[in-house]
Design a protein around this motif. Structure first.
Motif, PDB file in Angstrom:
ATOM      1  N   LEU A 122      69.594  43.765 -32.893  1.00 36.46           N
ATOM      2  CA  LEU A 122      70.151  43.518 -34.218  1.00 36.46           C
ATOM      3  C   LEU A 122      68.968  43.166 -35.111  1.00 36.46           C
ATOM      4  CD1 LEU A 122      72.582  43.004 -36.120  1.00 36.46           C
ATOM      5  CD2 LEU A 122      72.715  40.688 -35.177  1.00 36.46           C
ATOM      6  N   ASN A 123      68.551  44.129 -35.917  1.00 37.61           N
ATOM      7  CA  ASN A 123      67.397  43.926 -36.788  1.00 37.61           C
ATOM      8  C   ASN A 123      67.843  43.747 -38.216  1.00 37.61           C
ATOM      9  OD1 ASN A 123      65.529  44.182 -34.688  1.00 37.61           O
ATOM     10  ND2 ASN A 123      65.441  46.397 -34.903  1.00 37.61           N
ATOM     11  N   ILE A 124      67.510  42.601 -38.754  1.00 42.00           N
ATOM     12  CA  ILE A 124      67.915  42.300 -40.126  1.00 42.00           C
ATOM     13  C   ILE A 124      66.658  42.060 -40.947  1.00 42.00           C
ATOM     14  CG2 ILE A 124      69.213  40.723 -41.601  1.00 42.00           C
ATOM     15  CD1 ILE A 124      70.920  40.037 -39.137  1.00 42.00           C
ATOM     16  N   HIS A 125      66.468  42.888 -41.923  1.00 39.97           N
ATOM     17  CA  HIS A 125      65.309  42.752 -42.803  1.00 39.97           C
ATOM     18  C   HIS A 125      65.815  42.767 -44.222  1.00 39.97           C
ATOM     19  CE1 HIS A 125      61.586  44.263 -44.860  1.00 39.97           C
ATOM     20  NE2 HIS A 125      61.094  43.291 -44.131  1.00 39.97           N
ATOM     21  N   ASN A 126      65.956  41.599 -44.804  1.00 40.84           N
ATOM     22  CA  ASN A 126      66.619  41.436 -46.107  1.00 40.84           C
ATOM     23  C   ASN A 126      68.015  42.052 -46.054  1.00 40.84           C
ATOM     24  OD1 ASN A 126      64.500  40.017 -47.384  1.00 40.84           O
ATOM     25  ND2 ASN A 126      63.385  41.938 -47.529  1.00 40.84           N
ATOM     26  N   ASN A 127      68.242  43.112 -46.820  1.00 37.83           N
ATOM     27  CA  ASN A 127      69.575  43.718 -46.788  1.00 37.83           C
ATOM     28  C   ASN A 127      69.652  44.950 -45.907  1.00 37.83           C
ATOM     29  OD1 ASN A 127      70.367  41.737 -48.434  1.00 37.83           O
ATOM     30  ND2 ASN A 127      70.691  42.993 -50.253  1.00 37.83           N
ATOM     31  N   GLU A 128      68.582  45.182 -45.183  1.00 39.63           N
ATOM     32  CA  GLU A 128      68.578  46.329 -44.288  1.00 39.63           C
ATOM     33  C   GLU A 128      68.963  45.836 -42.894  1.00 39.63           C
ATOM     34  OE1 GLU A 128      65.191  49.371 -44.577  1.00 39.63           O
ATOM     35  OE2 GLU A 128      64.963  48.602 -42.540  1.00 39.63           O
ATOM     36  N   VAL A 129      70.034  46.375 -42.369  1.00 41.37           N
ATOM     37  CA  VAL A 129      70.491  45.962 -41.037  1.00 41.37           C
ATOM     38  C   VAL A 129      70.513  47.182 -40.130  1.00 41.37           C
ATOM     39  CG1 VAL A 129      72.420  45.037 -39.689  1.00 41.37           C
ATOM     40  CG2 VAL A 129      71.897  44.076 -41.946  1.00 41.37           C
ATOM     41  N   VAL A 130      69.914  47.054 -38.980  1.00 44.80           N
ATOM     42  CA  VAL A 130      69.934  48.165 -38.026  1.00 44.80           C
ATOM     43  C   VAL A 130      70.416  47.643 -36.678  1.00 44.80           C
ATOM     44  CG1 VAL A 130      68.563  49.916 -36.839  1.00 44.80           C
ATOM     45  CG2 VAL A 130      68.003  49.281 -39.194  1.00 44.80           C
ATOM     46  N   VAL A 131      71.432  48.286 -36.151  1.00 47.97           N
ATOM     47  CA  VAL A 131      71.915  47.947 -34.807  1.00 47.97           C
ATOM     48  C   VAL A 131      71.443  49.056 -33.878  1.00 47.97           C
ATOM     49  CG1 VAL A 131      73.910  47.505 -33.335  1.00 47.97           C
ATOM     50  CG2 VAL A 131      73.950  46.799 -35.745  1.00 47.97           C
ATOM     51  N   GLY A 132      70.812  48.676 -32.781  1.00 43.69           N
ATOM     52  CA  GLY A 132      70.286  49.693 -31.877  1.00 43.69           C
ATOM     53  C   GLY A 132      70.422  49.269 -30.428  1.00 43.69           C
ATOM     54  N   ILE A 133      70.118  50.218 -29.551  1.00 42.08           N
ATOM     55  CA  ILE A 133      70.087  49.933 -28.121  1.00 42.08           C
ATOM     56  C   ILE A 133      68.710  50.306 -27.600  1.00 42.08           C
ATOM     57  CG2 ILE A 133      71.084  50.454 -25.861  1.00 42.08           C
ATOM     58  CD1 ILE A 133      73.643  51.272 -27.324  1.00 42.08           C
ATOM     59  N   ALA A 134      68.067  49.376 -26.926  1.00 40.95           N
ATOM     60  CA  ALA A 134      66.684  49.597 -26.503  1.00 40.95           C
ATOM     61  C   ALA A 134      66.600  50.705 -25.454  1.00 40.95           C
ATOM     62  CB  ALA A 134      66.099  48.306 -25.939  1.00 40.95           C
ATOM     63  N   LEU A 135      65.561  51.527 -25.585  1.00 35.43           N
ATOM     64  CA  LEU A 135      65.314  52.580 -24.599  1.00 35.43           C
ATOM     65  C   LEU A 135      64.068  52.293 -23.769  1.00 35.43           C
ATOM     66  CD1 LEU A 135      66.030  55.713 -26.816  1.00 35.43           C
ATOM     67  CD2 LEU A 135      67.555  54.636 -25.160  1.00 35.43           C
ATOM     68  N   THR A 136      63.312  51.311 -24.223  1.00 38.30           N
ATOM     69  CA  THR A 136      62.154  50.879 -23.442  1.00 38.30           C
ATOM     70  C   THR A 136      62.282  49.378 -23.280  1.00 38.30           C
ATOM     71  OG1 THR A 136      60.851  50.574 -25.447  1.00 38.30           O
ATOM     72  CG2 THR A 136      60.583  52.650 -24.285  1.00 38.30           C
ATOM     73  N   GLU A 137      61.650  48.860 -22.275  1.00 36.32           N
ATOM     74  CA  GLU A 137      61.684  47.414 -22.141  1.00 36.32           C
ATOM     75  C   GLU A 137      60.729  46.828 -23.160  1.00 36.32           C
ATOM     76  OE1 GLU A 137      60.973  46.641 -18.013  1.00 36.32           O
ATOM     77  OE2 GLU A 137      62.531  48.122 -17.570  1.00 36.32           O
ATOM     78  N   GLU A 138      61.112  45.738 -23.748  1.00 41.19           N
ATOM     79  CA  GLU A 138      60.301  45.157 -24.810  1.00 41.19           C
ATOM     80  C   GLU A 138      58.917  44.820 -24.295  1.00 41.19           C
ATOM     81  OE1 GLU A 138      62.695  45.598 -27.967  1.00 41.19           O
ATOM     82  OE2 GLU A 138      60.728  44.685 -27.972  1.00 41.19           O
ATOM     83  N   SER A 139      57.919  45.111 -25.138  1.00 46.16           N
ATOM     84  CA  SER A 139      56.553  44.710 -24.793  1.00 46.16           C
ATOM     85  C   SER A 139      56.502  43.211 -24.626  1.00 46.16           C
ATOM     86  CB  SER A 139      55.588  45.072 -25.919  1.00 46.16           C
ATOM     87  OG  SER A 139      55.573  46.442 -26.115  1.00 46.16           O
ATOM     88  N   LEU A 140      55.608  42.799 -23.822  1.00 50.80           N
ATOM     89  CA  LEU A 140      55.465  41.361 -23.635  1.00 50.80           C
ATOM     90  C   LEU A 140      54.853  40.745 -24.879  1.00 50.80           C
ATOM     91  CD1 LEU A 140      55.553  38.914 -21.815  1.00 50.80           C
ATOM     92  CD2 LEU A 140      53.304  39.521 -20.980  1.00 50.80           C
ATOM     93  N   HIS A 141      55.615  39.988 -25.594  1.00 52.49           N
ATOM     94  CA  HIS A 141      55.064  39.288 -26.759  1.00 52.49           C
ATOM     95  C   HIS A 141      54.760  37.881 -26.317  1.00 52.49           C
ATOM     96  CE1 HIS A 141      55.859  42.423 -29.618  1.00 52.49           C
ATOM     97  NE2 HIS A 141      57.049  42.581 -29.119  1.00 52.49           N
ATOM     98  N   ARG A 142      53.516  37.660 -26.012  1.00 51.04           N
ATOM     99  CA  ARG A 142      53.205  36.345 -25.474  1.00 51.04           C
ATOM    100  C   ARG A 142      53.167  35.332 -26.600  1.00 51.04           C
ATOM    101  NH1 ARG A 142      49.269  35.817 -21.366  1.00 51.04           N
ATOM    102  NH2 ARG A 142      47.979  37.611 -21.613  1.00 51.04           N
ATOM    103  N   ARG A 143      54.019  34.373 -26.508  1.00 46.01           N
ATOM    104  CA  ARG A 143      54.132  33.446 -27.620  1.00 46.01           C
ATOM    105  C   ARG A 143      53.032  32.423 -27.643  1.00 46.01           C
ATOM    106  NH1 ARG A 143      60.574  33.245 -27.013  1.00 46.01           N
ATOM    107  NH2 ARG A 143      60.771  35.456 -27.428  1.00 46.01           N
TER     108      ARG A 143
END
Lengths: 91, 505
Positions: B281-302
């Motif tokens: 669920l990607n919300i960028h101001n008034n732009e909303v995109v609902v999607g289904i991942a096709l790749t596993e998320e990259s490791l975002h090391r916090r």
């Protein structure tokens, strides 16, 4: 180190005359299978081109050295990688 | 872990037959790319898939439509980090001002979304994944796997080759594919805060979160199996990225409520570590995109606390190389190659050029040599066990005094040392001008070019101003590398010839 890389390398020992660092002499005992000069119309000579491609890209110097033509300084090649670093005194 | 054959109660039509149908569909694919290189990625998509892309205002994303059967080619794109299939996009979604109302709207949205076709695409994608060789094997074609170029142990490599989610769940609930220890981009939300964007001051950006169903606090790794008893229920999680200053809710809240509605609608099981379906669920101001991942998320090391050599991610290396438009027979040199990310990408994608990698550090040279050997050994067209015949070589040298003939190189491309991590700002002050001079000497006048990545933009600009007689700035791409604002400069070599090895000509 492939022959094509050798074509781009030049000795950078300080104090050489212009162009004096090229070409570095490859030291190892392996004879080349190429004629000393390209024959006229070499572009159409498929056999020659194959051997040329082989020598440029498929033959590697793994152990040996490169010798500066003017100064005689040797740069070692080990595990396929030439070490072209100058010492502190040289640089 | 992937229950390709699972059928979710309440959503019939998943399984091999669905995958077959899926192949006939047109899929709208969203791809995340290194910020700044959206245009480059769009060009690659056009070139390899024949599709035009839309570049989102939410930086670092592009969208394009392809027949679902093209998914294998989509996975082979070099400029793309992650992929998802779009369920629906809203260009101008009106959020209610009141938090409860806004969240209720998101919940109500779930049952109205056109899930069927995207889920078929997801199913097809799963069947592709199973055919791929195991992820642990180095796979030249998969950008994510190529990230496993390791800088050795110093990036805390222990958990990077971990494809077993169970071990991750304790500290990092995200089941991910490691990116080999380089500095990765921040989670999307944070990126937008740093970016040069419209609403800069008041922007709230939340990091990715996962939903947790209230009752089950995430099925723990222990049961691992996909099937519990007879019915194989799909497991899912929701990841929400939210950016913008006018929302009345956080991404946590949105993920939670949206996820609740997803669970209700599909009767899937929420599981934040061992999931089959990742709903985005990607919300960028008034732009909303609902999607289904096709790749596993990259490791975002916090918590990036490691200091030491960093490996450039291969998607960024690809973008940099593309920028200099390599032509067959071009000689391409990376004079500060580190672990070799750029030359390796170069040799893989531009095999009709000749690539030379160099570094002064013996460790870097050794690692680069190892990386090259192990990766290129898997090259399908070669059965030899070394890099013979591959147009790539390594030399140990000093960037300030390169053992290369004047004017012999067409392209110089490199990741310049960042003051904060390698050396120091002061060292860069002296290093940068010397680098630019030497790179100018070896580069072919007129036709030569350089693509240089640096975080030390001030120092670079100053150094560049002193070498205006050999380099002209042609293009600048602003990028984000590991949370730092960096820039990629495309420079063109002037026609002025260099003298042979004079220190300050």
């Amino acid at each position: 180190m492939k022959l094509l890389t050798h074509n781009l390398l030049s000795s950078h020992v300080p104090g050489l005359r212009p162009g004096g660092g090229f070409p570095l002499r490859i030291e190892l005992g392996h004879p080349s299978e190429l004629p000393p000069e390209p024959l006229p119309n070499y572009e159409a000579d498929e056999e020659f081109l194959r051997r040329l491609h082989h020598v440029l890209l498929e033959v590697e110097v793994l152990e040996g050295s490169l010798q500066c033509p003017d100064s005689g300084r040797r740069f070692p090649i080990s595990r396929g990688v030439p070490n072209m670093l100058l010492t502190e005194d040289e640089a | 872990r992937q229950p390709g054959m699972a059928e979710a109660a309440g959503d019939a039509g998943l399984g091999p037959a669905a995958a077959q149908e899926g192949a006939e569909l047109a899929a709208v694919i969203g791809a995340t790319v290194p910020t700044g290189f959206e245009q480059t990625a769009a060009e690659e998509v056009q070139e390899k898939l024949g599709s035009a892309s839309r570049i989102s205002r939410d930086r670092g994303k592009i969208y394009f439509e392809v027949p679902a059967r093209s998914l294998p080619q989509v996975h082979r794109l070099r400029s793309v980090d992650n992929l998802f299939v779009v369920v629906q996009e809203f260009k101008d979604y009106q959020f209610k001002e009141n938090k409860e109302d806004a969240l209720k709207d998101l919940e109500d949205l779930v049952k109205k979304l056109p899930w069927t076709n995207p889920l078929k695409v997801w199913e097809l994608n799963n069947s592709l994944k199973k055919k791929k060789t195991k992820r642990k094997k180095h796979n030249l074609q998969n950008p994510a796997s190529r990230e496993k170029l390791s800088g050795g142990g110093e990036e805390g490599g222990a958990d990077q080759n971990n494809t077993n989610d169970q071990e991750d769940c304790a500290q990092n609930p995200v089941a991910v594919e490691p990116t080999g220890g380089q500095d990765t981009e921040n989670p999307q939300g944070v990126t937008s805060r740093n970016g040069v964007e419209e609403e800069e001051d008041n922007e709230q950006s939340d990091v990715k979160v996962e939903v947790q169903a209230s009752a089950e606090s995430g099925a723990k790794a222990g049961d691992g199996q996909t099937g519990e008893g007879e019915a194989k229920v799909l497991r899912f999680r929701v990841t929400c990225n939210r950016a913008g200053d006018k929302h009345s809710f956080t991404s946590n809240e949105a993920a939670r409520d949206f996820g609740g509605a997803v669970q209700e609608h599909f009767q899937w099981k929420a599981d934040m570590t061992n999931f089959d379906v990742e709903v985005l669920l990607n919300i960028h101001n008034n732009e909303v995109v609902v999607g289904i991942a096709l790749t596993e998320e990259s490791l975002h090391r916090r918590n990036i606390t490691h200091f030491g050599p960093t490996t450039l991610r291969s998607t960024l290396a690809y973008g940099m190389l593309r920028l200099c438009d390599p032509q067959p027979t071009d000689i391409i040199v990376d004079p500060m190659c580190g672990t070799g990310a750029i030359p390796i990408e170069g040799a893989a994608e531009w095999p009709y050029c000749y690539h030379i990698a160099g570094d002064n550090s013996p460790q870097a040279v050794k690692r680069a040599a190892n990386n090259i050997c192990s990766l290129l050994r898997k090259n399908e067209s070669k059965d030899s066990s070394s890099a013979l015949g591959v147009p790539l070589d390594i030399v140990q040298w000093d960037i300030c005094n390169l053992p290369l003939r004047t004017g012999s190189v067409d392209i110089v491309v490199t990741d310049m040392p960042f003051g904060k991590r390698i050396g120091s700002k002061k060292k860069n002050w002296d290093l940068y001008p010397a680098c630019l001079m030497e790179m100018g000497r070896i580069c072919t006048p007129g036709t030569g070019r350089a693509v240089l990545l640096t975080q030390d933009k001030k120092c670079f600009a100053k150094a560049l101003s002193r070498v205006g007689h050999i380099w002209r700035r042609a293009q600048t791409v602003w990028v984000n590398v590991g949370g730092l604002h960096a820039a990629v400069y495309l420079l063109r070599r002037t026609w002025e010839r260099a003298e042979e090895r004079r220190p300050f000509w």
